[in-house]
Every structure is written in C-alpha cells, then in structure tokens.
Design an enzyme around this catalytic site. Sequence first.
Site, short mmCIF file in Angstrom:
data_model
loop_
_atom_site.label_atom_id
_atom_site.label_comp_id
_atom_site.label_asym_id
_atom_site.label_seq_id
_atom_site.Cartn_x
_atom_site.Cartn_y
_atom_site.Cartn_z
N GLU A 1 4.91 -0.58 -12.56
CA GLU A 1 4.10 -1.79 -12.46
C GLU A 1 2.91 -1.81 -13.42
O GLU A 1 1.96 -2.56 -13.26
CB GLU A 1 3.61 -1.97 -11.00
CG GLU A 1 4.39 -2.98 -10.21
CD GLU A 1 5.84 -2.58 -9.88
OE1 GLU A 1 6.25 -1.42 -10.14
OE2 GLU A 1 6.57 -3.45 -9.40
N HIS B 1 2.22 -5.66 -14.02
CA HIS B 1 1.48 -6.80 -13.47
C HIS B 1 1.11 -7.81 -14.54
O HIS B 1 0.93 -8.98 -14.25
CB HIS B 1 0.23 -6.31 -12.74
CG HIS B 1 0.55 -5.73 -11.40
ND1 HIS B 1 1.37 -6.35 -10.49
CD2 HIS B 1 0.20 -4.56 -10.83
CE1 HIS B 1 1.49 -5.61 -9.42
NE2 HIS B 1 0.80 -4.51 -9.60
N GLN C 1 1.71 -16.50 -0.39
CA GLN C 1 0.47 -17.21 -0.07
C GLN C 1 -0.48 -16.45 0.85
O GLN C 1 -1.69 -16.59 0.71
CB GLN C 1 0.82 -18.57 0.55
CG GLN C 1 1.01 -19.64 -0.49
CD GLN C 1 1.45 -20.96 0.12
OE1 GLN C 1 2.59 -21.36 -0.02
NE2 GLN C 1 0.55 -21.62 0.79
N TYR D 1 0.72 0.60 -13.92
CA TYR D 1 -0.44 1.40 -13.51
C TYR D 1 -0.55 2.67 -14.38
O TYR D 1 0.26 2.91 -15.28
CB TYR D 1 -0.32 1.75 -12.02
CG TYR D 1 -0.56 0.56 -11.12
CD1 TYR D 1 -1.79 -0.10 -11.12
CD2 TYR D 1 0.43 0.08 -10.27
CE1 TYR D 1 -2.02 -1.20 -10.29
CE2 TYR D 1 0.21 -1.01 -9.43
CZ TYR D 1 -1.02 -1.65 -9.45
OH TYR D 1 -1.26 -2.72 -8.63
N ARG E 1 8.11 6.21 -7.99
CA ARG E 1 8.41 4.81 -8.33
C ARG E 1 8.45 4.70 -9.84
O ARG E 1 7.43 4.87 -10.53
CB ARG E 1 7.31 3.92 -7.74
CG ARG E 1 7.52 2.45 -7.93
CD ARG E 1 8.03 1.78 -6.67
NE ARG E 1 8.21 0.35 -6.90
CZ ARG E 1 7.39 -0.58 -6.43
NH1 ARG E 1 6.36 -0.23 -5.70
NH2 ARG E 1 7.62 -1.84 -6.67
#
Length: 682
Positions: free
Chosen positions: A168, A256, A343, A170, A218
């Site tokens: 992701e 991201h 949301q 990181y 991961r």
Amino acid sequence: MATSPYPRLLAPLDLGFRKLRNRVLMGSMHTGLEDDPKHFHRLTAYFAERARGGVGLIVTGGFAPNVEGWAAPFSGRLTTRAAARRHRPITEAVHAEGGAIALQILHTGRYGYHPLAVAPSRLKSPISPFTPRALTARGIERQVRAFVRCAALAREAGYDGVEVMGSEGYFINQFLVAHTNRRSDEWGGSWANRMRLPVEIVSRMREAVGHDFIIVYRLSMLDLVPDGSSWEEVVELAKAIERAGATIINTGIGWHEARIPTIATSVPRAAFAWVTKKLMGEVGIPLCTTNRINDPGVAEQVLADGCADMVSMARPLLADPEFVNKAAAGRASEINTCIACNQACLDHVFERKVASCLVNPRAGFETELVVAPAARRKRIAVVGAGPAGLACATTLAERGHEVELFEGSLEIGGQFNMAKRIPGKEEFQETLRYFRRRIEIKGVALSLGRRATAESLAARAYDEIVLATGVTPRDPLIPGADEQRAAGRVISYVELLLHGRRAGRRVAVVGAGGIGFDVCEFLVSEGHSTALDTAAWLREWGVADPAVARGGLGRPEVEPPGRQVYLLQRKAAPFGKGLAKTTGWIHRTALRRKRVEMMGGVNYERVDERGLHVSFGEGRESPTLIEADTIVLCAGQEPDRSLAAPLRAKGLNVHLIGGADVAAELDAKRAIEQGTRLAAAL
Ligand code: NAP
Ligand code: SF4
C-alpha cells in the site's frame, strides 16, 4: 449432516504449529480506537464480537513500531512492555471466543502525517504535506529493530501473530520501488538491495519470536504507481519472504497515492483475485487474496478457482460481525453486506473520526449502541421504508416491539432504489435484500402501496409513531421549466432513475451534488456497468498484467460516452467538492473521462424548446444556450414531514428520522444510524 455451501472457505487451515478454524482473515482496518488505550475496552468488544462471529484470523488496525512510523501524531504504537500489557484484554477476549488475532505492524514512512516521518529518500508523497527525513544506514537498522521489538511485544501481549505491512505504499514498500528509493548504499539501487529491508525484518523477527508465532507479510503484488515492482520482483520477494520465515503472504493492491480505485463500490467483486493467483505455486506457504470480496459465495469461488488459500475481508466484517457463522449455518441471505461505500469506515479515518459502518452503525460502538430486549412491548408505527425506516423498524422488532411499517410505494428502499440503478452502485441492492429478509425474520408487519394518513395512524392508537417519510426533490423554479416539463424536456432525477423516463442524446444536469454526479454516470454509461464486467473495468482504469507492465500500470481505454452531458452548478467552487474524500476523485475522474462538460458559476435563466439558457457570475454575463434534449433536475431535496404536525396536534408521540428530519444532510449513513439509535432507545 448437510454439507456446507462453502466447503473451501470454512475448511480449517493448518499452519503446522497451529490450525486456523477457517480461511477467513479479517483484514486490517484502522478504526481510530487503536490510537488511545482508553478506547481499548471498545476495541475489545469490537474484536470479541467478530471472533464470536466465527472469523478464522483477525488482524488489528495498524500499530506503529516507533514514533517515526506513526500514521499521525500520537496514533497507536506498540513500543513498551507496559503498552503490551494494555493489549491483554483484547487478545484474551478473542481467545475466549475461540478466535485468533494478529497485530498489524504499520510503519507509514513518507505517508506519515507528522514532522518525524522517515523514508528511504527525502521525497514528499502526494498525500502528506510533510517531507520525510532520509534515513542513514544506522537509522534503517533502528527501524528494523523497532519492527522486531514490536513483534516480540505483540507476542507478550498474547497475540497469535503479527502482520508486517509491506504494501500500500507504506515504509517497506517505499524501499522496494525505485520511484521512492533513490539510495545508492546497500539499501537502494539494485533490486537485491531494495528488497533487503523486508527480508531483514522478517528473518530477524522470526528469530526473535520463535517458530510458533504467525507472521503474515502483506506483499504489494500490484503497486499501480509509476516504476512499481515488476512481476519477477514480486515473485522473488515472495520467495525470499517465505525463506525468511513468514507464515502467510497476504495480498496488497495499489499504493494509497495510486489513481486507480481498488476497493470502492464501483470496483467489481474480487477484481484483483487473479493477481494473487499468479503467485500461487511459486511459494509453499498459504497465500491470502483480498479486495472487494464481500460475499461468501464470491469468497468460495475465489478459492475454488485456485486464486488463493485464504480470503481477507475487512469491511464486510465491520458490516456484519456474524458473516462467517451466518454463512456456515446456511443463512447467507441474512448477511448485512458491505456495499463498499467507504462512507463510515475509511472516510471517517481520514476525518480522524472513529470508523464505523454505514449499514451497521454498531461497528466500533458495540459498548455504547446496545440493542437490548425492550422492558415493555410497545405498538409502534414506522412510516416510510427507506434506509432510516428500515433500520428503525427492524431494530425495534428485534427488541421485541410490535412494529408496523408503512410504505406508500410498492417496494421498500426509498432512495436506495435509485442508488442501485447507478452503474457501479449495484451493491445497494444487497442492503435491500438484507432488510427484506430481516423484516421477515423479525416479524415486522409491512404494508406496501398504501400511504399512511394522520387519521389512519391516529385511529390505531400506537404507543409511538416514527416518521421516516423521506424527501421530495427540490424544484429550482427555472423560468419556462413548467411548460417544458409538460413537453417531457424537463424531468427530475426521480423520474429518470425510478420511473424509467428516458433522456435524449444531449442532457443538461442541474445540480452537481452526489445525485447530480450519479445521474451523469447513469447517463454516460447507457446501461453498461463495468462494475459487473471485470475485464472491461480493468481496461477502463488501465490495470495491466504486472508481468507486462511494471506495477500493473497500463493505459486506460475508456468507452465513448453514451451521450453528451453537461453538469451544472451555481457555485464557483470546484466540482464534487462535497463528495467523500476516498471516493470523490473516482467520480470526478470517471466523468472527466466520459467528457462530461462541467460548468460552474451559472445562473439558470430559462428553459425553452432549444434547451437551457444560462449566464455566468453575479453580473449575469455571457448568456449561453446549452442545447439539450433533456434537462434533469438534481437540485437537492426538501424534507417531507407533512404528517408530523397533525399527529402531534392529536397528542401522539412522534419521532422524525432520516431525510424527513434533515433533508440538507440526506445521507444513508445518518439515516441508518439515526433509525437504529432511536430504535435502541424507544
Ligand atoms: P446536494 O448534495 O445538496 O446537492 C444539490 C445540488 O443542487 C447542489 O449542487 C446545489 O448546487 C444545487 N442546488 C441546490 N439548490 C438549488 C436551487 N434552488 N436551484 C438550483 N440548484 C440548486 O443534494 P443531492 O445531490 O441531491 O444529494 C443528496 C445527498 O445524497 C448528499 O448530501 C449525499 O449525502 C447523498 N448522496 C451522495 C452521493 C455520493 O457521495 N456519491 C451520491 C448520491 C447521494 P448549487 O447551489 O451550487 O447550484
Ligand atoms: Fe462497507 Fe460502507 Fe460499511 Fe465501510 S461503511 S464497511 S464500505 S458498508
């Protein structure tokens, strides 16, 4: 005994030193409760409920191994034995429910939203205002030691394992990719140097924690950023991570900062399982796949297709903690399905609010929003079967009240009946399926196609009346619109989406709120939803085979729009400013690519048979005709609370919820939460 409908998903997974009870991994989701130990009792209740619900292995939200790795100032970290002791109630509660839990170690690197952030190189990320400090070799050694210490502390805290967040975009991922790693020492340059960090971390961690502790790694299998990892690099890293001592490899998709959606509702279900499948057979340890798997049937199919050994689901377990048990008991139709809206979960995380769930407002609030049996059974009428009314009626019935639910139209769902027709929002049907089933199970008396009146309600002597009567579309009162409405040129979004009114080839959409954007997507896609067609969706967003293009980054191929659409608003602000943080950019990008023309700062002058006349700015300058065959009004809503005053005048207990309460904030998250909270209190 009946055979399970999900034999692969529910089969135990033998890790050698221990067995997981099934193949469901609850993926990491930061809730915000990790950030302050005074919320750990809530985290305990949250995880215990999910362990009770049958999940095989839970992974916590991310905990930083040191302050440099913080996501934001004072976010959760695990660095001391005293801190580890505070985790004990969490791990004990999960174990008491027969579950297993791993702590995610998350070092954010240059994604850190604070001035202490560190990274392989001094390169600011597009998603944080802070430029990280480039680490020295000694600094890197300190980070490795912090990861190892964190894992040892997790073991002390009673965790069954850790997940090392290597994807992701990181910290660890930043070392792997030349885009963010410009070093020339032994931690940068060649691929062997760039992959040194994760291998070092995992092997030293294994040494420290012993052989009988789960280490999930991961691994970013598809970076979706420029200069991302090649497929050969991914395979080589996976093999090295296995040799270093990892127990399971989990899949990471997209950094991201990637500009390709990876988990939004418009992403097809299991759209990335093929990526994990490419790695199957390359390593001997179990692989876990992820992203947009929200249904036990889909999860089972993914395993049957040989895409992975395990399936990770994070948001689906926020939506329904009993997901696994319901699937195992043949009650999948009762699952409260995650609609991938973000949301109440991810959007909350970005707003630094505690994550919850739009369809399950108890998520993260288990200790506070308690649905307990009612002390006295009351007779309650709920008027309106939109999200607010549905949540309220079924929760009231669950508590033992006698509930009648009145809906004027022929189907339940309210605004969701429009949402579900938008390409990429098909998941909203699942919420309606869930509520339909819940109405049956909880014994709510549903009356469809009959409008409740103040007289009919008063005559039935209810103890309480809940008005969830929703909204009516606002008429923006554009001169000439009434005549053109009669001619079929002007229609409301309700007529378009619900009543099947057709639009012409050139359409002007008045109002650029969430519904204006949705209507544009409906109009340009002409019934073809790529959310239901994975191959078309991957082409549309330019997701390529990572064996062909580094990081899986290809060239988007967008189908031409079905018609010419103009999207209009009066304010001069950027379009879609009010849309949600994690998904607004997806809607804006999609419409731009479909060549929707966005015109801001307009005044609506009049409508005639040629189209919509507008001018610009306070001076009403530059009069312009937008030639349009159809004008769709999406100018917001007014609350419909016409029953409230007459009922109150009769002295009845009336409660307003959902859009009928506040139309300006008409949104399903508030509606469902308000309905549930009222029901828990009555
Ligand atoms: P909205 O967000 O309030 O937007 C209404 C739009 O109409 C605004 O762009 C406003 O812009 C315009 N407008 C308001 N009064 C007007 C008037 N008198 N004349 C002309 N234009 C007027 O309402 P919505 O789009 O109907 O959405 C309602 C709610 O549904 C949202 O708040 C959202 O929570 C939810 N929703 C969200 C999404 C999503 O996030 N994708 C999708 C669907 C629904 P100007 O005043 O600048 O013209
Ligand atoms: Fe899923 Fe939306 Fe709930 Fe998040 S808020 S868990 S995306 S349904």
